[in-house]
Design an enzyme around this catalytic site. Structure first.
Site, mmCIF file in Angstrom:
data_model
loop_
_atom_site.group_PDB
_atom_site.id
_atom_site.type_symbol
_atom_site.label_atom_id
_atom_site.label_comp_id
_atom_site.label_asym_id
_atom_site.label_seq_id
_atom_site.Cartn_x
_atom_site.Cartn_y
_atom_site.Cartn_z
ATOM 1 N N ARG A 170 7.717 15.936 -4.644
ATOM 2 C CA ARG A 170 8.683 14.940 -4.158
ATOM 3 C C ARG A 170 9.632 15.557 -3.136
ATOM 4 N NH1 ARG A 170 8.366 10.394 -7.478
ATOM 5 N NH2 ARG A 170 7.947 10.758 -9.665
ATOM 6 N N VAL B 33 -1.170 10.287 -0.909
ATOM 7 C CA VAL B 33 -0.150 11.034 -0.173
ATOM 8 C C VAL B 33 0.996 11.460 -1.083
ATOM 9 C CG1 VAL B 33 -0.684 9.990 2.058
ATOM 10 C CG2 VAL B 33 0.980 8.882 0.577
ATOM 11 N N LYS C 123 -0.398 0.998 2.525
ATOM 12 C CA LYS C 123 -1.827 1.348 2.490
ATOM 13 C C LYS C 123 -2.589 0.035 2.406
ATOM 14 C CE LYS C 123 -2.482 5.114 -0.345
ATOM 15 N NZ LYS C 123 -2.991 5.708 -1.608
ATOM 16 N N ASP D 293 5.142 11.634 -5.421
ATOM 17 C CA ASP D 293 4.720 12.769 -6.240
ATOM 18 C C ASP D 293 3.221 12.782 -6.524
ATOM 19 O OD1 ASP D 293 4.706 10.500 -8.063
ATOM 20 O OD2 ASP D 293 4.497 11.977 -9.654
ATOM 21 N N GLU E 120 10.620 -0.126 -1.300
ATOM 22 C CA GLU E 120 9.513 0.573 -1.968
ATOM 23 C C GLU E 120 9.132 1.822 -1.184
ATOM 24 O OE1 GLU E 120 7.534 0.465 -4.527
ATOM 25 O OE2 GLU E 120 7.335 -1.582 -5.294
ATOM 26 N N GLY F 216 9.908 7.214 -6.647
ATOM 27 C CA GLY F 216 9.386 7.615 -5.343
ATOM 28 C C GLY F 216 10.239 7.243 -4.148
ATOM 29 N N ASP G 237 0.341 -0.262 -2.235
ATOM 30 C CA ASP G 237 -1.067 0.120 -2.268
ATOM 31 C C ASP G 237 -1.884 -1.146 -2.548
ATOM 32 O OD1 ASP G 237 -3.358 1.665 -2.507
ATOM 33 O OD2 ASP G 237 -2.881 2.431 -4.486
HETATM 34 P P1 5GP Z 1 0.188 -0.719 -6.150
HETATM 35 O O1 5GP Z 1 0.634 -1.517 -7.324
HETATM 36 O O2 5GP Z 1 0.583 -1.284 -4.833
HETATM 37 O O3 5GP Z 1 -1.286 -0.434 -6.219
HETATM 38 O O4 5GP Z 1 0.818 0.728 -6.329
HETATM 39 C C1 5GP Z 1 2.088 1.042 -5.899
HETATM 40 C C2 5GP Z 1 2.545 2.306 -6.570
HETATM 41 O O5 5GP Z 1 1.469 3.212 -6.762
HETATM 42 C C3 5GP Z 1 3.551 3.046 -5.707
HETATM 43 O O6 5GP Z 1 4.864 2.620 -5.973
HETATM 44 C C4 5GP Z 1 3.295 4.481 -6.093
HETATM 45 O O7 5GP Z 1 4.053 4.807 -7.231
HETATM 46 C C5 5GP Z 1 1.830 4.531 -6.451
HETATM 47 N N1 5GP Z 1 0.981 4.990 -5.332
HETATM 48 C C6 5GP Z 1 0.064 4.284 -4.657
HETATM 49 N N2 5GP Z 1 -0.521 5.029 -3.697
HETATM 50 C C7 5GP Z 1 0.051 6.251 -3.783
HETATM 51 C C8 5GP Z 1 -0.121 7.472 -3.040
HETATM 52 O O8 5GP Z 1 -0.907 7.619 -2.105
HETATM 53 N N3 5GP Z 1 0.666 8.514 -3.419
HETATM 54 C C9 5GP Z 1 1.556 8.432 -4.448
HETATM 55 N N4 5GP Z 1 2.272 9.530 -4.724
HETATM 56 N N5 5GP Z 1 1.740 7.300 -5.152
HETATM 57 C C10 5GP Z 1 0.996 6.220 -4.818
#
Ligand code: 5GP
Length: 246
Positions: free
Chosen positions: A232, A220, A198, A226, A166, A113, A170
């Site tokens: 992408r 998003v 986020k 993606d 990154e 990403g 999230d």
């Molecule tokens: P975390 O471990 O912080 O919950 O997740 C991070 C990863 O989740 C990001 O690197 C991404 O790959 C994916 N991700 C989280 N939110 C989104 C989003 O809104 N859109 C997309 N495309 N990927 C997300």
């Protein structure tokens, strides 16, 4: 007989009047006739007739909604336009360049990403940098377990100043695991730079040093991010239609 012609827009930067036509092509003949007449009578007036399709293409190209729903049917709306992304990336590059003056940081991108953001960001960093990439197991994983390293670093980061780059943070779980993994390699310093944050969804405390944009709790896509490997290549960040999400 007097005839009136009132274009929809005047773009002062280009000294250009724009008339939009959303009518069927056989009904635009009258508009075309008026534009021709206007050009004859007032050749100094710069006027352009844009069809609905031309307008949508321009809006899409420059990252402003609405998109033509037929072209990108899964997109609800644009969250961050191309222009805003570029502007912020320039600022972030400048900030990193000043924070790392006289240093040579290693930028570690987490694939896939991050590819758009990192590619743009490095071009606005004025200090020498080394680039490296990691790839880890996907988001749908095991809900909080350790991430699987699919591709490890090629560089030795021991004693180096590392910036983990990154696309989006999230819950923070992925980031936490990657940071632990990188700290074990004994870098001199380790900071985090993310395009999107986020933070409302955070489940674990993580320190993020550089944030491009705060985003709401929406899924998003675009600018590297993606949905099932698609989107992408969109030049902006958009919110996916809710009904598509699992
Ligand atoms: P975390 O471990 O912080 O919950 O997740 C991070 C990863 O989740 C990001 O690197 C991404 O790959 C994916 N991700 C989280 N939110 C989104 C989003 O809104 N859109 C997309 N495309 N990927 C997300």
């Amino acid at each position: 007989m007097a005839e009136a012609f009132t274009p929809d827009f005047y773009l002062s930067e280009f000294n250009l009047y724009v008339e939009l036509t959303t009518l069927k092509s056989n009904l635009t003949a009258e508009k075309n006739r008026k534009v021709r007449l206007l050009r004859q009578l007032y050749p100094e007036v710069n006027v352009k007739l844009l069809k609905k399709r031309d307008l949508f293409r321009l809006l899409t190209k420059y990252g402003y909604g609405p998109l033509d729903p037929e072209e990108v049917p899964d997109i609800d709306h644009i969250l961050i336009s191309t222009g805003k992304l570029q502007q912020r990336v320039v600022e972030m590059g400048k900030q990193i360049s000043s924070d790392y003056a006289n240093q040579e940081p290693v930028l570690v991108g987490v694939l896939r990403g991050v590819f758009c953001f990192l590619a743009d960001l490095v071009r606005h960093i004025s200090v020498p940098v080394t680039l490296d990439f990691m790839s880890i197991s996907s988001y749908e994983g095991d809900g909080g377990g350790a991430v699987k390293i699919l591709k490890d670093l090629d560089e030795n980061i021991k004693g180096r100043d590392v910036i983990l780059v990154e696309d989006i943070v999230d819950t923070g779980m992925t980031l936490n695991h990657v940071l632990d993994y990188l700290w074990a390699k004994k870098p001199a310093s380790l900071r985090v730079c993310t395009l999107l944050d986020k933070s409302v969804r955070r489940l674990t405390t993580v320190n993020v040093d550089y944030v491009g944009f705060e985003v709401p709790d929406e899924f998003v896509v675009g600018y590297g991010l993606d949905f099932r490997q698609r989107y992408r290549n969109l030049p902006f960040i958009a919110v996916l239609k809710h009904e598509l999400l699992p």
